[in-house]
Design a protein around this motif. Structure first.
Motif, PDB file in Angstrom:
ATOM      1  N   LYS A 139       6.707   0.319  -4.323  1.00  0.00           N
ATOM      2  CA  LYS A 139       7.760   1.265  -3.974  1.00  0.00           C
ATOM      3  C   LYS A 139       7.559   2.594  -4.697  1.00  0.00           C
ATOM      4  CE  LYS A 139      12.765   1.984  -4.089  1.00  0.00           C
ATOM      5  NZ  LYS A 139      14.099   1.423  -4.474  1.00  0.00           N
ATOM      6  N   VAL A 140       7.659   3.702  -3.952  1.00  0.00           N
ATOM      7  CA  VAL A 140       7.581   5.033  -4.563  1.00  0.00           C
ATOM      8  C   VAL A 140       8.949   5.348  -5.166  1.00  0.00           C
ATOM      9  CG1 VAL A 140       7.210   7.490  -4.152  1.00  0.00           C
ATOM     10  CG2 VAL A 140       5.790   5.802  -2.958  1.00  0.00           C
ATOM     11  N   LEU A 141       8.982   5.486  -6.503  1.00  0.00           N
ATOM     12  CA  LEU A 141      10.242   5.710  -7.218  1.00  0.00           C
ATOM     13  C   LEU A 141      10.673   7.171  -7.137  1.00  0.00           C
ATOM     14  CD1 LEU A 141       9.600   3.468 -10.372  1.00  0.00           C
ATOM     15  CD2 LEU A 141      10.839   2.884  -8.262  1.00  0.00           C
ATOM     16  N   SER A 200       0.840  -1.197   0.000  1.00  0.00           N
ATOM     17  CA  SER A 200       0.000   0.000   0.000  1.00  0.00           C
ATOM     18  C   SER A 200       0.874   1.245   0.000  1.00  0.00           C
ATOM     19  CB  SER A 200      -0.936   0.020   1.207  1.00  0.00           C
ATOM     20  OG  SER A 200      -0.198   0.119   2.407  1.00  0.00           O
ATOM     21  N   VAL A 201       0.297   2.342  -0.516  1.00  0.00           N
ATOM     22  CA  VAL A 201       0.918   3.668  -0.465  1.00  0.00           C
ATOM     23  C   VAL A 201      -0.122   4.594   0.148  1.00  0.00           C
ATOM     24  CG1 VAL A 201       2.051   5.512  -1.760  1.00  0.00           C
ATOM     25  CG2 VAL A 201       2.214   3.139  -2.575  1.00  0.00           C
ATOM     26  N   PRO A 202      -0.158   4.670   1.468  1.00  0.00           N
ATOM     27  CA  PRO A 202      -1.186   5.500   2.115  1.00  0.00           C
ATOM     28  C   PRO A 202      -0.991   6.985   1.802  1.00  0.00           C
ATOM     29  CG  PRO A 202      -0.186   3.954   3.663  1.00  0.00           C
ATOM     30  CD  PRO A 202       0.670   3.961   2.441  1.00  0.00           C
ATOM     31  N   ALA A 230       5.441   8.497  -8.562  1.00  0.00           N
ATOM     32  CA  ALA A 230       5.571   7.341  -9.445  1.00  0.00           C
ATOM     33  C   ALA A 230       5.726   6.107  -8.572  1.00  0.00           C
ATOM     34  CB  ALA A 230       6.765   7.498 -10.378  1.00  0.00           C
ATOM     35  N   VAL A 231       4.883   5.075  -8.827  1.00  0.00           N
ATOM     36  CA  VAL A 231       4.852   3.884  -7.979  1.00  0.00           C
ATOM     37  C   VAL A 231       5.192   2.655  -8.819  1.00  0.00           C
ATOM     38  CG1 VAL A 231       3.410   2.438  -6.489  1.00  0.00           C
ATOM     39  CG2 VAL A 231       3.097   4.918  -6.508  1.00  0.00           C
ATOM     40  N   ARG A 232       6.081   1.817  -8.306  1.00  0.00           N
ATOM     41  CA  ARG A 232       6.392   0.554  -8.976  1.00  0.00           C
ATOM     42  C   ARG A 232       5.297  -0.455  -8.649  1.00  0.00           C
ATOM     43  NH1 ARG A 232      12.330  -1.230  -8.076  1.00  0.00           N
ATOM     44  NH2 ARG A 232      11.549  -1.895  -6.025  1.00  0.00           N
ATOM     45  N   ALA A 233       4.660  -0.984  -9.683  1.00  0.00           N
ATOM     46  CA  ALA A 233       3.482  -1.819  -9.477  1.00  0.00           C
ATOM     47  C   ALA A 233       3.811  -3.176  -8.868  1.00  0.00           C
ATOM     48  CB  ALA A 233       2.739  -2.017 -10.803  1.00  0.00           C
ATOM     49  N   ALA A 234       5.040  -3.631  -8.986  1.00  0.00           N
ATOM     50  CA  ALA A 234       5.398  -4.953  -8.470  1.00  0.00           C
ATOM     51  C   ALA A 234       5.370  -5.011  -6.959  1.00  0.00           C
ATOM     52  CB  ALA A 234       6.778  -5.366  -8.995  1.00  0.00           C
ATOM     53  N   GLN A 264       5.450  -0.075 -18.451  1.00  0.00           N
ATOM     54  CA  GLN A 264       6.712  -0.697 -18.037  1.00  0.00           C
ATOM     55  C   GLN A 264       6.795  -0.851 -16.521  1.00  0.00           C
ATOM     56  OE1 GLN A 264      10.083   1.252 -19.887  1.00  0.00           O
ATOM     57  NE2 GLN A 264       9.376   0.788 -21.954  1.00  0.00           N
ATOM     58  N   GLY A 265       5.662  -1.245 -15.937  1.00  0.00           N
ATOM     59  CA  GLY A 265       5.626  -1.547 -14.510  1.00  0.00           C
ATOM     60  C   GLY A 265       5.550  -0.357 -13.596  1.00  0.00           C
ATOM     61  N   VAL A 266       5.311   0.857 -14.130  1.00  0.00           N
ATOM     62  CA  VAL A 266       5.252   2.068 -13.309  1.00  0.00           C
ATOM     63  C   VAL A 266       3.912   2.773 -13.539  1.00  0.00           C
ATOM     64  CG1 VAL A 266       6.288   4.311 -12.817  1.00  0.00           C
ATOM     65  CG2 VAL A 266       7.756   2.349 -13.365  1.00  0.00           C
ATOM     66  N   GLY A 267       3.288   3.230 -12.442  1.00  0.00           N
ATOM     67  CA  GLY A 267       2.065   4.007 -12.539  1.00  0.00           C
ATOM     68  C   GLY A 267       2.191   5.309 -11.777  1.00  0.00           C
TER      69      GLY A 267
END
Length: 551
Positions: free
Chosen positions: A275-277, A231-233, A268-272, A249-252
């Motif tokens: 992680k907040v990039l 989660s990313v609260p 930017a969040v890595r969907a896997a 490419q796996g980023v939203g």
């Protein structure tokens, strides 16, 4: 029991069997029920006809007695070799008929009927003479023919549908009226949080995971059991206010902001793994509503009067395009190759196609717009947008274009099918995002605020290609991996109807299994995940969950 009683019982059994078999469903149905009923009817008709002939033989008169006899005696039975119902040759042709003989089948008396048999004995009035027997035999023969014909059709139909006939079988069997729909059980659900009428901002189907953008943050559920993988609260006193339509490419991308303030923090969040990039604070008026997308490895946003592109992995800026004076971005979306913008400068508006990697303009097309408009990008490739002008006589339609920007199709938002659904606040229909696949635009249609139809239009000329009319409320549509289209319809947990993408014909129906608290809200979204489908409720109305899985 008499022969007539037995025949009547046979006829009654045939009628009862036919009624139960064809309408009740508990007995053999269709051609099977018809064949069986006709066989019983034929047997009963034959038995009755035979009984009539025997009765007529027993009742036929012997040769007429001497007309001069004064003694009233009962006529003896006709010899076995006599022809039933034929007047004796010794009887006068003009002999009168006594009124006493006209009441029904009985033994004639010489005093009552001098000179010939009674009319009833000639088979002319009561249905027991030889004429009636021959008619009954004809009826029986006809019924036998019909029974054999129905039996042949039944056998042919049964053989054609048998398990050994695979040449004509589709990949997914079409359910028939005699087989109940399959079940789609509710295997997990996630309770809603927050207050009534809270709105979510989107969702990403990620195969084994589904990420839902809620007011309190971004949450990813395991598609197998619904537990939260990551989660990313949202920070305290901030809510999630925007989310890219998909990942690249796996980023939203997601964004959040404070109450009454601009949507001004971009992440930017890595969907896997969640992680907040990277994170950026946006200046000015922050993010333009709904104007963020990921195309390939590039994040594109409309912010602070500028269209800006960044690396999805690092957040490094790649290009920017400032807006002209009096211009605004009405819609934006991107894929790895192309970024589409609907730009309005004053009253005129145009559609722009940019290179996603470099920002170079590829083409621009003026839109048929002369007043302030709302727009959304339905598809980037091929280019399809939806436009809704403030002018009631202006453009309210889906517009399709080819790869060079030439317009190919116009589909009005309101027409014979009712109001068509579009996303992004376009039109008055259900806020469902239409599908574009295989040269077709597919969306919902509604009349009297009830969407109950799925319609498809050709993007070559805008003509209707097919429609599917439901008996229930239709809430959303979603693409299936095999090319079919899934329709969420009904109430409660709902049911899934799978349509052939080319024809709109039903291939499979999946009824939603009962589960406490699993129900559709007023704005649900159906999304495919590994092993099944998830319903995400974007508006919380008080009783329904945030999401639940159907498998």
């Amino acid at each position: 029991m008499t022969r007539d009683g037995i025949a009547g019982a046979a006829f009654g059994a045939a009628a009862a069997f036919l009624g139960a078999g064809v309408t009740g469903g508990a007995w053999p149905t269709g051609w099977a029920a018809l064949a069986c009923a006709l066989l019983l009817t034929a047997a009963g008709a034959t038995f009755r006809a035979t009984g009539r002939n025997r009765t007529a033989t027993a009742l036929a008169p012997a040769a007429a007695p001497n007309a001069n006899s004064a003694t009233a005696t009962e006529r003896p039975a006709e010899p076995a070799d006599a022809v039933p119902g034929t007047a004796p040759t010794s009887a006068p042709a003009s002999a009168p008929t006594s009124p006493a003989s006209a009441g029904g089948p009985r033994l004639a008396k010489t005093a009552d009927a001098p000179g010939g048999p009674a009319p009833a004995e000639r088979g002319s009035g009561t249905g027991t003479g030889p004429g009636a027997g021959r008619s009954s035999l004809v009826v029986a023969a006809v019924v036998w023919v019909l029974a054999l014909l129905a039996g042949g059709i039944w056998a042919f139909a049964a053989g054609d549908d048998g398990p050994g006939d695979t040449a004509k079988s589709p990949a997914t069997a079409t359910p028939t009226a005699s087989r109940a729909p399959d079940k789609a059980d509710v295997v997990w659900s996630v309770p809603a949080v927050g207050q009534k009428h809270d709105r979510g901002v989107g969702a990403w189907p990620l195969g084994a995971t589904l990420a839902q953008g809620r007011l309190d943050g971004l949450f990813a559920y395991d598609s197998a059991d619904g537990h939260v993988r990551w989660s990313v609260p949202a920070p305290a006193r901030e809510g999630l206010c925007a989310m890219s339509p998909a990942v690249g490419q796996g980023v939203g991308l997601i964004a959040h902001g404070r109450h009454g303030k601009p949507c001004a923090t971009l992440l930017a969040v890595r969907a896997a793994d969640g992680k907040v990039l990277w994170k950026r604070s946006l200046g000015g008026q922050g993010l333009t509503e709904g104007a963020l997308a990921v195309g390939g490895g590039t994040a594109v946003t409309a912010e602070d009067r500028t269209v800006r592109a960044r690396s999805g992995e690092t957040g490094e800026q790649r290009w920017e395009r400032p807006l002209g004076k009096g211009c605004a971005i009405r819609a934006l979306d991107a894929d790895a190759d192309r970024t589409l913008l609907v730009e309005q400068c004053g009253k005129p508006a145009r559609l722009l196609a940019l290179d996603t990697r470099t920002g170079a303009q590829r083409w621009a097309r003026d839109l048929p717009v002369e007043s302030e408009a709302v727009a959304s990008v339905v598809s980037v490739s091929p280019p399809v947008i939806a436009v809704d002008e403030a002018d009631a006589r202006g453009t309210q339609a889906f517009l399709g274009f080819d790869g060079k920007g030439a317009q190919t199709a116009t589909v009005p938002l309101t027409g014979p099918e009712g109001m068509l659904s579009a996303a992004g606040g376009v039109g008055d229909g259900q806020p469902t995002r239409p599908l574009v696949r295989d040269g077709l635009l597919v969306t919902l249609a509604e009349r009297d605020l009830v969407p109950d139809k799925v319609v498809a239009y050709s993007l070559k000329d805008g003509r209707k290609a097919w429609e599917y009319r439901s008996e229930n409320l239709t809430s959303d549509i979603a693409p299936e991996p095999d090319g079919r289209i899934a329709v969420l319809e009904g109430h409660g947990a709902g049911e899934i109807v799978l349509l052939d993408g080319a024809t709109g014909k039903v291939t499979t129906k999946l009824e939603g299994g009962a589960a406490e608290g699993a129900e559709i809200s007023i704005h649900p979204e159906l999304l495919p995940v590994t092993g099944g489908r998830v319903v995400v409720n974007h508006i919380y109305m008080g009783t329904e969950p945030a999401a639940y899985a159907l498998r």
